[in-house]
Write a protein that holds these residues in place. Structure first.
Motif, PDB file in Angstrom:
ATOM      1  N   PRO A 134       0.812  -1.237   0.000  1.00 33.92           N
ATOM      2  CA  PRO A 134       0.000   0.000   0.000  1.00 33.92           C
ATOM      3  C   PRO A 134       0.839   1.278   0.000  1.00 33.92           C
ATOM      4  O   PRO A 134       0.406   2.324  -0.486  1.00 33.92           O
ATOM      5  CB  PRO A 134      -0.818  -0.124   1.285  1.00 33.92           C
ATOM      6  CG  PRO A 134      -0.916  -1.604   1.523  1.00 33.92           C
ATOM      7  CD  PRO A 134       0.412  -2.153   1.080  1.00 33.92           C
ATOM      8  N   GLN A 135       2.075   1.176   0.490  1.00 36.69           N
ATOM      9  CA  GLN A 135       2.945   2.368   0.524  1.00 36.69           C
ATOM     10  C   GLN A 135       3.433   2.777  -0.854  1.00 36.69           C
ATOM     11  O   GLN A 135       3.954   3.890  -1.020  1.00 36.69           O
ATOM     12  CB  GLN A 135       4.154   2.117   1.442  1.00 36.69           C
ATOM     13  CG  GLN A 135       3.798   1.989   2.917  1.00 36.69           C
ATOM     14  CD  GLN A 135       5.021   1.821   3.774  1.00 36.69           C
ATOM     15  OE1 GLN A 135       5.504   0.692   3.948  1.00 36.69           O
ATOM     16  NE2 GLN A 135       5.553   2.903   4.294  1.00 36.69           N
ATOM     17  N   VAL A 136       3.259   1.863  -1.816  1.00 37.97           N
ATOM     18  CA  VAL A 136       3.571   2.251  -3.203  1.00 37.97           C
ATOM     19  C   VAL A 136       2.283   2.218  -4.038  1.00 37.97           C
ATOM     20  O   VAL A 136       2.286   1.991  -5.250  1.00 37.97           O
ATOM     21  CB  VAL A 136       4.677   1.352  -3.831  1.00 37.97           C
ATOM     22  CG1 VAL A 136       6.021   1.630  -3.154  1.00 37.97           C
ATOM     23  CG2 VAL A 136       4.314  -0.129  -3.741  1.00 37.97           C
ATOM     24  N   GLY A 164       9.189   5.373  13.183  1.00 38.64           N
ATOM     25  CA  GLY A 164       8.986   6.317  12.085  1.00 38.64           C
ATOM     26  C   GLY A 164       8.320   5.541  10.968  1.00 38.64           C
ATOM     27  O   GLY A 164       8.032   4.345  11.121  1.00 38.64           O
ATOM     28  N   CYS A 165       8.072   6.180   9.855  1.00 41.28           N
ATOM     29  CA  CYS A 165       7.435   5.519   8.721  1.00 41.28           C
ATOM     30  C   CYS A 165       7.767   6.277   7.439  1.00 41.28           C
ATOM     31  O   CYS A 165       7.720   7.519   7.418  1.00 41.28           O
ATOM     32  CB  CYS A 165       5.917   5.475   8.934  1.00 41.28           C
ATOM     33  SG  CYS A 165       5.025   4.629   7.618  1.00 41.28           S
ATOM     34  N   LEU A 166       8.075   5.517   6.401  1.00 40.74           N
ATOM     35  CA  LEU A 166       8.426   6.159   5.131  1.00 40.74           C
ATOM     36  C   LEU A 166       7.231   6.918   4.552  1.00 40.74           C
ATOM     37  O   LEU A 166       7.399   7.814   3.720  1.00 40.74           O
ATOM     38  CB  LEU A 166       8.907   5.088   4.137  1.00 40.74           C
ATOM     39  CG  LEU A 166      10.181   4.342   4.554  1.00 40.74           C
ATOM     40  CD1 LEU A 166      10.484   3.216   3.580  1.00 40.74           C
ATOM     41  CD2 LEU A 166      11.373   5.272   4.713  1.00 40.74           C
ATOM     42  N   SER A 167       6.033   6.565   5.004  1.00 39.69           N
ATOM     43  CA  SER A 167       4.833   7.236   4.490  1.00 39.69           C
ATOM     44  C   SER A 167       4.368   8.376   5.381  1.00 39.69           C
ATOM     45  O   SER A 167       3.343   9.007   5.103  1.00 39.69           O
ATOM     46  CB  SER A 167       3.689   6.212   4.332  1.00 39.69           C
ATOM     47  OG  SER A 167       4.016   5.289   3.314  1.00 39.69           O
ATOM     48  N   GLN A 227       5.308  -6.488  12.621  1.00 40.62           N
ATOM     49  CA  GLN A 227       4.004  -5.920  13.007  1.00 40.62           C
ATOM     50  C   GLN A 227       3.763  -4.562  12.352  1.00 40.62           C
ATOM     51  O   GLN A 227       2.651  -4.256  11.914  1.00 40.62           O
ATOM     52  CB  GLN A 227       3.888  -5.812  14.538  1.00 40.62           C
ATOM     53  CG  GLN A 227       3.770  -7.185  15.212  1.00 40.62           C
ATOM     54  CD  GLN A 227       3.829  -7.096  16.725  1.00 40.62           C
ATOM     55  OE1 GLN A 227       2.827  -6.835  17.403  1.00 40.62           O
ATOM     56  NE2 GLN A 227       5.019  -7.335  17.265  1.00 40.62           N
ATOM     57  N   HIS A 228       4.829  -3.746  12.241  1.00 37.79           N
ATOM     58  CA  HIS A 228       4.706  -2.444  11.578  1.00 37.79           C
ATOM     59  C   HIS A 228       4.263  -2.644  10.126  1.00 37.79           C
ATOM     60  O   HIS A 228       3.362  -1.956   9.638  1.00 37.79           O
ATOM     61  CB  HIS A 228       6.053  -1.691  11.634  1.00 37.79           C
ATOM     62  CG  HIS A 228       6.031  -0.346  10.968  1.00 37.79           C
ATOM     63  ND1 HIS A 228       6.179   0.841  11.651  1.00 37.79           N
ATOM     64  CD2 HIS A 228       5.868  -0.007   9.656  1.00 37.79           C
ATOM     65  CE1 HIS A 228       6.084   1.859  10.797  1.00 37.79           C
ATOM     66  NE2 HIS A 228       5.911   1.372   9.579  1.00 37.79           N
ATOM     67  N   GLU A 229       4.895  -3.624   9.455  1.00 39.87           N
ATOM     68  CA  GLU A 229       4.591  -3.857   8.032  1.00 39.87           C
ATOM     69  C   GLU A 229       3.237  -4.516   7.834  1.00 39.87           C
ATOM     70  O   GLU A 229       2.518  -4.188   6.883  1.00 39.87           O
ATOM     71  CB  GLU A 229       5.687  -4.709   7.381  1.00 39.87           C
ATOM     72  CG  GLU A 229       7.059  -4.056   7.382  1.00 39.87           C
ATOM     73  CD  GLU A 229       7.044  -2.624   6.877  1.00 39.87           C
ATOM     74  OE1 GLU A 229       7.825  -1.815   7.415  1.00 39.87           O
ATOM     75  OE2 GLU A 229       6.244  -2.294   5.986  1.00 39.87           O
ATOM     76  N   ASP A 243       0.706  -4.165   9.865  1.00 35.88           N
ATOM     77  CA  ASP A 243      -0.261  -3.092  10.151  1.00 35.88           C
ATOM     78  C   ASP A 243      -0.617  -2.331   8.873  1.00 35.88           C
ATOM     79  O   ASP A 243      -1.777  -2.013   8.612  1.00 35.88           O
ATOM     80  CB  ASP A 243       0.344  -2.091  11.156  1.00 35.88           C
ATOM     81  CG  ASP A 243      -0.073  -2.349  12.603  1.00 35.88           C
ATOM     82  OD1 ASP A 243      -0.866  -3.278  12.849  1.00 35.88           O
ATOM     83  OD2 ASP A 243       0.407  -1.611  13.483  1.00 35.88           O
ATOM     84  N   HIS A 244       0.399  -2.034   8.047  1.00 36.85           N
ATOM     85  CA  HIS A 244       0.165  -1.273   6.816  1.00 36.85           C
ATOM     86  C   HIS A 244      -0.871  -1.959   5.921  1.00 36.85           C
ATOM     87  O   HIS A 244      -1.614  -1.301   5.194  1.00 36.85           O
ATOM     88  CB  HIS A 244       1.467  -1.115   6.008  1.00 36.85           C
ATOM     89  CG  HIS A 244       2.301   0.076   6.391  1.00 36.85           C
ATOM     90  ND1 HIS A 244       1.848   1.365   6.347  1.00 36.85           N
ATOM     91  CD2 HIS A 244       3.586   0.154   6.811  1.00 36.85           C
ATOM     92  CE1 HIS A 244       2.807   2.187   6.740  1.00 36.85           C
ATOM     93  NE2 HIS A 244       3.869   1.486   7.012  1.00 36.85           N
ATOM     94  N   LEU A 245      -0.918  -3.283   5.982  1.00 37.91           N
ATOM     95  CA  LEU A 245      -1.816  -4.045   5.082  1.00 37.91           C
ATOM     96  C   LEU A 245      -3.271  -3.951   5.547  1.00 37.91           C
ATOM     97  O   LEU A 245      -4.201  -4.315   4.823  1.00 37.91           O
ATOM     98  CB  LEU A 245      -1.359  -5.508   5.008  1.00 37.91           C
ATOM     99  CG  LEU A 245       0.118  -5.700   4.619  1.00 37.91           C
ATOM    100  CD1 LEU A 245       0.457  -7.188   4.579  1.00 37.91           C
ATOM    101  CD2 LEU A 245       0.425  -5.034   3.282  1.00 37.91           C
TER     102      LEU A 245
HETATM  103 NI    NI Z   1       5.603   2.402   7.765  1.00 34.54          NI
END
Ligand code: NI
Ligand SMILES: O=C(O)C[C@@H](Cc1ccccc1)[C@H](O)SCc1ccccc1
Length: 195
Positions: free
Chosen positions: A64-66, A121-124, A164-166, A168-170
């Motif tokens: 989803p981040q891309v 932090g988060c790249l998004s 878990q961070h990744e 979560d994004h889904l």
């Molecule tokens: Ni992130």
């Protein structure tokens, strides 16, 4: 390979959507997206290269981040990031985990929590949102690899936090959703601080 301007930023609905199940065999398009995600992570972790391409370092990147609302994330955790590994392990393996996880499911999680002492932090998410991000200290994850083969991983501490961070994004969840808004830096109960 993706560059920073290919990464979707907070405010875009795709980061808050529930991603769709990935069907196998993988389409050529999704294979290309997964490759570009992993290439981003590899290059972002190389000091010289990330400077050259203006990439923020990352240990994970979710589809989803891309802008791809599908259930998969690429993860690249250097062995050097894992304190528990002894010298031999670090020398032999560059990475604790390098791969793309498809249709991941957390099947077990400990009551005991863990959080990075520096927050996340988060790249998004361009601005830093301060505060502890409490997560399960131990998880069991089931996922499929690029061939569709199923795997089960038991993770603890830092790798468990990254997964878990990744994951979560889904499911449309961002790290700051977990921060205690009233007391961001108050140590959450039953939580091991890492790093
Ligand atoms: Ni992130
Ligand atoms: O935005 C992303 O999903 C990538 C994040 C993943 C992440 C952030 C915090 C804690 C665990 C995972 C980036 O990797 S943030 C930058 C980073 C780089 C190295 C180590 C930790 C965080």
């Amino acid at each position: 390979m993706y560059l920073m301007n290919d990464i979707v930023r907070d405010g875009n609905a795709v980061l808050r959507a529930q991603a769709a199940v990935v069907e196998f065999p993988l389409s050529d398009e999704l294979k290309a997206v997964a490759k570009n995600m992993m290439d981003y992570l590899v290059v972002s972790q190389d000091e010289e290269q990330n400077e050259k391409y203006g990439l923020r370092p990352g240990v994970g990147l979710a589809a989803p981040q891309v802008g791809v609302s599908k259930l998969f994330s690429s993860i690249l955790i250097p062995s050097a990031d894992i304190d528990e590994l002894d010298e031999a392990d670090v020398e032999s393996e560059d990475y604790f985990f390098k791969g793309t996880i498809f249709n991941p499911v957390i099947t077990r999680q400990s009551v005991k929590q863990a959080a990075l002492s520096t927050g996340e932090g988060c790249l998004s998410v361009d601005e830093d949102v301060p505060g502890f991000v409490p997560r399960s200290n131990r998880i069991t994850v089931k996922y499929q690899d690029e061939t569709g083969e199923s795997h089960e991983l038991k993770l603890e501490g830092y790798p468990a936090i990254v997964f878990q961070h990744e994951i979560d994004h889904l499911h449309g969840v961002l790290y700051y959703d977990h921060i205690n808004k009233q007391d961001p830096w108050t140590e959450p109960a039953n939580t091991k601080l890492i790093g």
